[in-house]
Design a protein around this motif. Structure first.
Motif, PDB file in Angstrom:
ATOM      1  N   TRP A   1      -7.592 -10.120  -4.132  1.00 19.48           N
ATOM      2  CA  TRP A   1      -6.576  -9.883  -3.117  1.00 19.48           C
ATOM      3  C   TRP A   1      -5.517 -10.972  -3.083  1.00 19.48           C
ATOM      4  O   TRP A   1      -4.470 -10.795  -2.458  1.00 19.48           O
TER       5      TRP A   1
ATOM      6  N   LYS B   1       1.645  -3.401  -4.644  1.00 23.65           N
ATOM      7  CA  LYS B   1       1.308  -2.593  -3.467  1.00 23.65           C
ATOM      8  C   LYS B   1       0.374  -1.429  -3.793  1.00 23.65           C
ATOM      9  O   LYS B   1      -0.613  -1.205  -3.086  1.00 23.65           O
ATOM     10  N   PRO B   2       0.639  -0.626  -4.851  1.00 21.95           N
ATOM     11  CA  PRO B   2      -0.316   0.445  -5.169  1.00 21.95           C
ATOM     12  C   PRO B   2      -1.681  -0.073  -5.609  1.00 21.95           C
ATOM     13  O   PRO B   2      -2.699   0.593  -5.394  1.00 21.95           O
TER      14      PRO B   2
ATOM     15  N   LEU C   1      -8.212  -1.291  -1.402  1.00 25.50           N
ATOM     16  CA  LEU C   1      -8.661  -0.936  -0.061  1.00 25.50           C
ATOM     17  C   LEU C   1      -9.471   0.351  -0.085  1.00 25.50           C
ATOM     18  O   LEU C   1     -10.499   0.471   0.602  1.00 25.50           O
ATOM     19  N   ARG C   2      -9.014   1.315  -0.867  1.00 23.40           N
ATOM     20  CA  ARG C   2      -9.744   2.579  -0.976  1.00 23.40           C
ATOM     21  C   ARG C   2     -11.134   2.356  -1.574  1.00 23.40           C
ATOM     22  O   ARG C   2     -12.132   2.920  -1.098  1.00 23.40           O
TER      23      ARG C   2
ATOM     24  N   ALA D   1      -3.525  -0.907  -2.465  1.00 26.75           N
ATOM     25  CA  ALA D   1      -3.961   0.345  -1.838  1.00 26.75           C
ATOM     26  C   ALA D   1      -5.232   0.866  -2.509  1.00 26.75           C
ATOM     27  O   ALA D   1      -6.144   1.371  -1.836  1.00 26.75           O
ATOM     28  N   LYS D   2      -5.302   0.734  -3.827  1.00 22.09           N
ATOM     29  CA  LYS D   2      -6.501   1.154  -4.544  1.00 22.09           C
ATOM     30  C   LYS D   2      -7.682   0.262  -4.181  1.00 22.09           C
ATOM     31  O   LYS D   2      -8.803   0.749  -3.976  1.00 22.09           O
TER      32      LYS D   2
END
Length: 214
Positions: free
Chosen positions: A178, A57-58, A64-65, A61-62
């Motif tokens: 992904w 999950k983290p 996506l950022r 998130a990275k």
């Protein structure tokens, strides 16, 4: 590499080996039928998938950022001084560097491990073999995807296998960042990873057909 939520038909087609009874928490005396073994195998892989999904999950998130920075995306909020434009600096840098890296020729040289190997003629044959493998797997055509993932996310993943069977040509697939799920217990650079999952998708018609066959 393994698919997430693989079907029994997938296992048959891809020759995925079933784990030992001890690995799935069942003793030999508890394996009353092949159905029990299959169910235990599916439960094992679902458990691994759930663990890997939580672990990554983290990382997602990275990703996506990083993708938002690359696309110069800004969330719809009120910025100071009414600013609503973000210069696409990330995209400019990546798209400038990427073709230069992709156009560079990759030379692979097999280095000798021992003193007696320095003048061995087999070294040149190994070099030629690797260049041949690169050509058969169309590495020059695919490496742009690999380079793009490395520049955008920091890591790019290539899956090597053999087309057909072990006697076939080498096959290269650049895997979407992904869609990968890694062993949470693996160390740096995944050298000691026991398994990985590659998520894939199939049309409902194919899934129904495979279900009827199995």
């Amino acid at each position: 590499m393994y698919k997430a939520y693989v079907t029994l038909q997938d296992m048959a087609e891809e020759k995925i080996m079933l784990p030992d009874a001890e690995d799935v928490g069942l003793a030999d005396k508890d394996l009353k039928s092949e159905e029990d073994t299959n169910q235990a195998t599916l439960s094992l892989w679902k458990k691994r998938f759930d663990q890997a999904e939580k672990f990554r999950k983290p990382v997602i998130a990275k990703y996506l950022r990083m993708y938002k920075l690359y696309r110069a995306y800004r969330d719809a909020v009120n910025y100071a001084y009414g600013t609503n434009i973000m210069p696409p600096i990330g995209l400019e840098v990546i798209e400038t560097v990427k073709p230069r890296l992709a156009s560079a020729k990759i030379n692979v040289n097999i280095l000798p491990k021992q003193k007696d190997d320095i003048n061995s003629p087999s070294l040149k044959r190994w070099d030629d073999l690797i260049e041949y493998d690169f050509e058969k797997m169309m590495f020059d055509d695919l490496k742009i995807q690999w380079i793009n993932a490395m520049l955008l996310y920091g890591n790019g993943y290539a899956q090597l296998s053999w087309a057909g069977d072990s006697d076939g040509d080498p096959f290269l697939e650049i895997v979407d960042n992904w869609l990968l799920y890694f062993d949470p217990t693996a160390g740096n650079r995944l050298y000691d990873s026991n398994w990985e999952i590659k998520q894939s998708f199939k049309p409902k018609a194919i899934l129904k057909k495979e279900e009827d066959v199995s």
